[in-house]
Design a protein around this motif. Sequence first.
Motif, PDB file in Angstrom:
ATOM      1  N   MET A  61      11.556   8.446  -2.422  1.00  0.00           N
ATOM      2  CA  MET A  61      12.066   8.861  -1.119  1.00  0.00           C
ATOM      3  C   MET A  61      11.075   8.402  -0.045  1.00  0.00           C
ATOM      4  O   MET A  61       9.875   8.583  -0.188  1.00  0.00           O
ATOM      5  CB  MET A  61      12.240  10.381  -1.067  1.00  0.00           C
ATOM      6  CG  MET A  61      13.310  10.919  -1.991  1.00  0.00           C
ATOM      7  SD  MET A  61      14.934  10.201  -1.631  1.00  0.00           S
ATOM      8  CE  MET A  61      15.888  10.892  -2.987  1.00  0.00           C
ATOM      9  N   GLY A  62      11.585   7.830   1.007  1.00  0.00           N
ATOM     10  CA  GLY A  62      10.730   7.330   2.080  1.00  0.00           C
ATOM     11  C   GLY A  62      10.771   5.826   2.215  1.00  0.00           C
ATOM     12  O   GLY A  62      10.525   5.282   3.294  1.00  0.00           O
ATOM     13  N   GLU A  63      11.106   5.136   1.130  1.00  0.00           N
ATOM     14  CA  GLU A  63      11.147   3.672   1.185  1.00  0.00           C
ATOM     15  C   GLU A  63      12.218   3.179   2.150  1.00  0.00           C
ATOM     16  O   GLU A  63      11.998   2.252   2.934  1.00  0.00           O
ATOM     17  CB  GLU A  63      11.412   3.117  -0.222  1.00  0.00           C
ATOM     18  CG  GLU A  63      11.511   1.594  -0.263  1.00  0.00           C
ATOM     19  CD  GLU A  63      11.904   1.079  -1.640  1.00  0.00           C
ATOM     20  OE1 GLU A  63      11.634  -0.105  -1.914  1.00  0.00           O
ATOM     21  OE2 GLU A  63      12.482   1.846  -2.429  1.00  0.00           O
ATOM     22  N   LEU A 113       0.816  -1.210   0.000  1.00  0.00           N
ATOM     23  CA  LEU A 113       0.000   0.000   0.000  1.00  0.00           C
ATOM     24  C   LEU A 113       0.856   1.269   0.000  1.00  0.00           C
ATOM     25  O   LEU A 113       0.436   2.321   0.471  1.00  0.00           O
ATOM     26  CB  LEU A 113      -0.940  -0.004   1.210  1.00  0.00           C
ATOM     27  CG  LEU A 113      -1.919  -1.184   1.242  1.00  0.00           C
ATOM     28  CD1 LEU A 113      -2.797  -1.121   2.473  1.00  0.00           C
ATOM     29  CD2 LEU A 113      -2.780  -1.210  -0.022  1.00  0.00           C
ATOM     30  N   LEU A 114       2.070   1.139  -0.546  1.00  0.00           N
ATOM     31  CA  LEU A 114       2.955   2.293  -0.721  1.00  0.00           C
ATOM     32  C   LEU A 114       3.349   2.432  -2.192  1.00  0.00           C
ATOM     33  O   LEU A 114       4.534   2.420  -2.542  1.00  0.00           O
ATOM     34  CB  LEU A 114       4.218   2.146   0.146  1.00  0.00           C
ATOM     35  CG  LEU A 114       4.042   2.268   1.653  1.00  0.00           C
ATOM     36  CD1 LEU A 114       5.356   2.011   2.362  1.00  0.00           C
ATOM     37  CD2 LEU A 114       3.492   3.640   2.028  1.00  0.00           C
ATOM     38  N   MET A 138       0.481  12.186  -0.785  1.00  0.00           N
ATOM     39  CA  MET A 138      -0.559  11.571   0.034  1.00  0.00           C
ATOM     40  C   MET A 138      -0.078  10.257   0.632  1.00  0.00           C
ATOM     41  O   MET A 138      -0.236  10.006   1.837  1.00  0.00           O
ATOM     42  CB  MET A 138      -1.810  11.328  -0.808  1.00  0.00           C
ATOM     43  CG  MET A 138      -2.960  10.727  -0.009  1.00  0.00           C
ATOM     44  SD  MET A 138      -4.448  10.454  -0.996  1.00  0.00           S
ATOM     45  CE  MET A 138      -3.920   9.061  -2.002  1.00  0.00           C
ATOM     46  N   VAL A 139       0.543   9.404  -0.183  1.00  0.00           N
ATOM     47  CA  VAL A 139       0.989   8.096   0.287  1.00  0.00           C
ATOM     48  C   VAL A 139       2.111   8.236   1.319  1.00  0.00           C
ATOM     49  O   VAL A 139       2.222   7.424   2.252  1.00  0.00           O
ATOM     50  CB  VAL A 139       1.434   7.224  -0.913  1.00  0.00           C
ATOM     51  CG1 VAL A 139       2.086   5.944  -0.434  1.00  0.00           C
ATOM     52  CG2 VAL A 139       0.238   6.898  -1.794  1.00  0.00           C
ATOM     53  N   LEU A 140       2.937   9.284   1.187  1.00  0.00           N
ATOM     54  CA  LEU A 140       4.005   9.502   2.163  1.00  0.00           C
ATOM     55  C   LEU A 140       3.460   9.671   3.578  1.00  0.00           C
ATOM     56  O   LEU A 140       4.149   9.379   4.554  1.00  0.00           O
ATOM     57  CB  LEU A 140       4.838  10.732   1.778  1.00  0.00           C
ATOM     58  CG  LEU A 140       5.966  10.498   0.772  1.00  0.00           C
ATOM     59  CD1 LEU A 140       6.572  11.821   0.330  1.00  0.00           C
ATOM     60  CD2 LEU A 140       7.042   9.596   1.363  1.00  0.00           C
ATOM     61  N   ASN A 141       2.223  10.121   3.707  1.00  0.00           N
ATOM     62  CA  ASN A 141       1.642  10.280   5.039  1.00  0.00           C
ATOM     63  C   ASN A 141       1.470   8.942   5.752  1.00  0.00           C
ATOM     64  O   ASN A 141       1.428   8.900   6.990  1.00  0.00           O
ATOM     65  CB  ASN A 141       0.305  11.013   4.949  1.00  0.00           C
ATOM     66  CG  ASN A 141       0.485  12.509   4.799  1.00  0.00           C
ATOM     67  OD1 ASN A 141       1.406  13.085   5.369  1.00  0.00           O
ATOM     68  ND2 ASN A 141      -0.388  13.144   4.028  1.00  0.00           N
ATOM     69  N   PRO A 183      -6.884  13.595   6.486  1.00  0.00           N
ATOM     70  CA  PRO A 183      -8.238  13.624   5.912  1.00  0.00           C
ATOM     71  C   PRO A 183      -8.648  12.279   5.319  1.00  0.00           C
ATOM     72  O   PRO A 183      -9.831  11.969   5.230  1.00  0.00           O
ATOM     73  CB  PRO A 183      -8.147  14.708   4.834  1.00  0.00           C
ATOM     74  CG  PRO A 183      -6.693  14.768   4.477  1.00  0.00           C
ATOM     75  CD  PRO A 183      -5.957  14.452   5.738  1.00  0.00           C
ATOM     76  N   THR A 184      -7.636  11.481   4.920  1.00  0.00           N
ATOM     77  CA  THR A 184      -7.915  10.177   4.312  1.00  0.00           C
ATOM     78  C   THR A 184      -7.465   9.087   5.273  1.00  0.00           C
ATOM     79  O   THR A 184      -6.311   8.655   5.260  1.00  0.00           O
ATOM     80  CB  THR A 184      -7.184  10.031   2.953  1.00  0.00           C
ATOM     81  OG1 THR A 184      -7.468  11.168   2.130  1.00  0.00           O
ATOM     82  CG2 THR A 184      -7.617   8.763   2.239  1.00  0.00           C
TER      83      THR A 184
END
Length: 229
Positions: free
Chosen positions: A76-78, A70-71, A131-134, A151-152
């Motif tokens: 960046m972030g992985e 789900l990413l 959005m996915v980074l959140n 919000p999601t």
Amino acid sequence: DLVVQSFKPAGRLCGPLFATHTQENQIVRLEGLGKWDSVKLDIPRFAPFAAAGYMVAHSGFLREVPFDPLLPWIFMGEEIIMSTRFWTHGYDMFSPSQAVVGHMYVRPHKPKFWESNHRFLRGAGDALEIMVLNRIKYQLGYPEAARDFLPTKSLLSHLQPHYGMGTKRKLQDYMRSVGLDPVRKEVTETNWCETGKVPPEHLPLRRLYHNAVQEVRRKQRETIRTKDQ
């Protein structure tokens, strides 16, 4: 030249920072490899982070720390989310003692991941990535990504038991060990990686690298004496 590099100490990924580019949403990103060691050892040194470009482990780790499906669209972030999940599940990370593979990272005039995403998603890639980074920032303890501020809420679906942090070690202890503060967006220099020492949680092993370096230098002196005879 990997043949030449194989006789030298390998680089190590030590330096994190909080991204400032809007698209990267203040996520922790890792800087390039640094050549920190003057002596090449036969044993790998502890590393604070897992590098997504080159990771070696027994496949059994995927049962405990599977990649999060789900990413999507993450670049960046992985690495920071995999590093924290590995560590909290009880895994230690190490850097190779010698370089065994390389790649041309920059490659001017060649297509990049983010450019392909932008074309495939018809310009919506940047917004989706932010959005996915959140989902990652929520797990790392960024206050602006707390559940009440998202919000999601579906971004947090199915984190447990498979895609969240482990229970063997605390996330806060990891963040302290590598010098990251997601609340203030500050990096504290810890220097154990750059100086080739063991991390704070493994202080009983602090003589490990010292003894290994002394052994390498002893062999070097013996080699020099042999050549002089």
